[in-house]
Design an enzyme around this catalytic site. Structure first.
Site, PDB file in Angstrom:
ATOM      1  CE  LYS A  28      -2.896  -2.334   3.277  1.00  0.00           C
ATOM      2  NZ  LYS A  28      -3.383  -2.305   4.685  1.00  0.00           N
ATOM      3  N   GLY A  29       2.096   1.138   0.429  1.00  0.00           N
ATOM      4  CA  GLY A  29       2.912   2.320   0.699  1.00  0.00           C
ATOM      5  C   GLY A  29       2.997   3.344  -0.418  1.00  0.00           C
ATOM      6  CD  GLU A  67       7.721  -0.553  -2.832  1.00  0.00           C
ATOM      7  OE1 GLU A  67       7.126   0.326  -2.185  1.00  0.00           O
ATOM      8  OE2 GLU A  67       7.773  -1.739  -2.464  1.00  0.00           O
ATOM      9  CG  ASP A  68       6.475   2.936   0.483  1.00  0.00           C
ATOM     10  OD1 ASP A  68       6.982   1.944  -0.064  1.00  0.00           O
ATOM     11  OD2 ASP A  68       5.954   2.884   1.613  1.00  0.00           O
ATOM     12  CG  ASP A 126      14.640  -0.790   4.755  1.00  0.00           C
ATOM     13  OD1 ASP A 126      15.873  -0.795   4.907  1.00  0.00           O
ATOM     14  OD2 ASP A 126      13.857  -0.842   5.714  1.00  0.00           O
ATOM     15  CE  LYS A 137      15.266   3.267   6.811  1.00  0.00           C
ATOM     16  NZ  LYS A 137      14.580   2.414   7.775  1.00  0.00           N
ATOM     17  CG  PHE A 165      10.129   3.662  11.879  1.00  0.00           C
ATOM     18  CD1 PHE A 165       8.928   4.061  11.318  1.00  0.00           C
ATOM     19  CD2 PHE A 165      10.380   2.305  12.034  1.00  0.00           C
ATOM     20  CE1 PHE A 165       7.977   3.134  10.935  1.00  0.00           C
ATOM     21  CE2 PHE A 165       9.434   1.373  11.647  1.00  0.00           C
ATOM     22  CZ  PHE A 165       8.228   1.787  11.106  1.00  0.00           C
ATOM     23  CG  ASP A 193       2.537   1.161   7.458  1.00  0.00           C
ATOM     24  OD1 ASP A 193       3.507   0.983   6.676  1.00  0.00           O
ATOM     25  OD2 ASP A 193       2.053   0.237   8.142  1.00  0.00           O
ATOM     26  NE  ARG A 220      -0.676   2.119   4.989  1.00  0.00           N
ATOM     27  CZ  ARG A 220       0.355   1.340   4.665  1.00  0.00           C
ATOM     28  NH1 ARG A 220       1.333   1.812   3.941  1.00  0.00           N
ATOM     29  NH2 ARG A 220       0.390   0.087   5.060  1.00  0.00           N
TER      30      ARG A 220
HETATM   31  C1  PRP Z   1       7.404  -1.663   2.893  1.00  0.00           C
HETATM   32  C2  PRP Z   1       7.566  -0.637   1.785  1.00  0.00           C
HETATM   33  C3  PRP Z   1       8.294  -1.393   0.721  1.00  0.00           C
HETATM   34  C4  PRP Z   1       9.172  -2.352   1.505  1.00  0.00           C
HETATM   35  C5  PRP Z   1      10.580  -1.850   1.528  1.00  0.00           C
HETATM   36  O1  PRP Z   1       6.302  -2.462   2.585  1.00  0.00           O
HETATM   37  O2  PRP Z   1       6.326  -0.159   1.323  1.00  0.00           O
HETATM   38  O3  PRP Z   1       7.405  -2.148  -0.070  1.00  0.00           O
HETATM   39  O4  PRP Z   1       8.613  -2.419   2.821  1.00  0.00           O
HETATM   40  O5  PRP Z   1      11.419  -2.704   2.248  1.00  0.00           O
HETATM   41  P1  PRP Z   1      12.531  -3.635   1.598  1.00  0.00           P
HETATM   42  O6  PRP Z   1      13.317  -2.801   0.623  1.00  0.00           O
HETATM   43  O7  PRP Z   1      13.347  -4.019   2.806  1.00  0.00           O
HETATM   44  O8  PRP Z   1      11.901  -4.813   0.967  1.00  0.00           O
HETATM   45  P2  PRP Z   1       5.364  -3.188   3.633  1.00  0.00           P
HETATM   46  O9  PRP Z   1       5.570  -4.659   3.512  1.00  0.00           O
HETATM   47  O10 PRP Z   1       5.510  -2.541   4.977  1.00  0.00           O
HETATM   48  O11 PRP Z   1       3.916  -2.918   3.080  1.00  0.00           O
HETATM   49  P3  PRP Z   1       3.117  -1.559   2.802  1.00  0.00           P
HETATM   50  O12 PRP Z   1       3.599  -1.045   1.469  1.00  0.00           O
HETATM   51  O13 PRP Z   1       1.687  -1.997   2.757  1.00  0.00           O
HETATM   52  O14 PRP Z   1       3.384  -0.570   3.926  1.00  0.00           O
END
Ligand code: PRP
Length: 180
Positions: free
Chosen positions: A42-43, A98-99, A102, A130, A152, A159, A165
């Site tokens: 959802k991000g 993507e948001d 990481d 990040k 964070f 979120d 969000r």
């Molecule tokens: C979060 C974010 C990215 C991912 C990044 O998703 O939106 O999709 O983690 O992390 P990474 O690079 O370590 O893989 P999350 O699973 O929290 O779902 P969301 O988008 O619904 O918040």
């Protein structure tokens, strides 16, 4: 909810400027093409909705759901594709939105998934990178708005346990909120 924010990293105005510039860049790079822009829910939902309106070009939109974090503050290390794209990806120029990048696990697995479905090209567009994170996969952003450190971050789609969000800015969550 504003009380839970330690400090604002990027204001509404900072975001608007960066998203509009990125949209123009993407429109230039994809001139004459009809890219398929895939938001990873959802991000990405707020970034995606502003970004696509800044891309003055014919394009198709689609969404995937990928989950890696659950409600924890650190990555679980596993990525699950809960919802695939509806579009036929074969031969398409795909831009994944993507948001946050990481550990890069999510984007590595989404990119691999879309490439294996026969996309002509797959590029990655992220709101935040990040840069301090140890990357579990060799995936880099082709387009990004901002670099962030090890804080964070919440807001503008991001979120903590499904909250924050809807903040209009991107901020740092107070440590006491996720460590209590
Ligand atoms: C979060 C974010 C990215 C991912 C990044 O998703 O939106 O999709 O983690 O992390 P990474 O690079 O370590 O893989 P999350 O699973 O929290 O779902 P969301 O988008 O619904 O918040």
């Amino acid at each position: 909810m504003h009380n839970d924010v330690e400090r604002i990293l990027f204001s509404e105005e900072d975001i608007r400027k960066a998203v509009n510039e990125l949209g123009k860049r993407i429109a230039d790079d994809y001139k004459g093409k009809n890219p398929l822009i895939v938001g990873v829910l959802k991000g990405s939902f707020i970034f995606m909705s502003d970004l696509v309106r800044a891309i003055d070009l014919s394009c198709d939109l689609d969404f995937m759901v990928a989950k890696s974090y659950g409600n924890a503050a650190v990555s679980s290390g596993t990525v699950k594709i809960m919802k695939d794209v509806d579009a036929d990806v074969t031969g398409r120029d795909v831009i994944i939105v993507e948001d946050i990048l990481d550990t890069a696990r999510t984007l590595a697995s989404v990119k691999e998934h879309l490439s294996s479905k026969g996309a002509a090209s797959v590029k990655i567009c992220t709101l935040l990178d990040k840069v301090t994170a140890v990357k579990a996969a060799d995936v880099k952003a082709d387009y990004k708005c901002f670099d962030v450190g090890n804080e964070f971050v919440i807001g503008y789609g991001l979120d903590y346990a499904e909250k924050y969000r809807n903040l209009r800015y991107i901020g740092v969550l107070k440590r006491e909120i996720y460590e209590r």
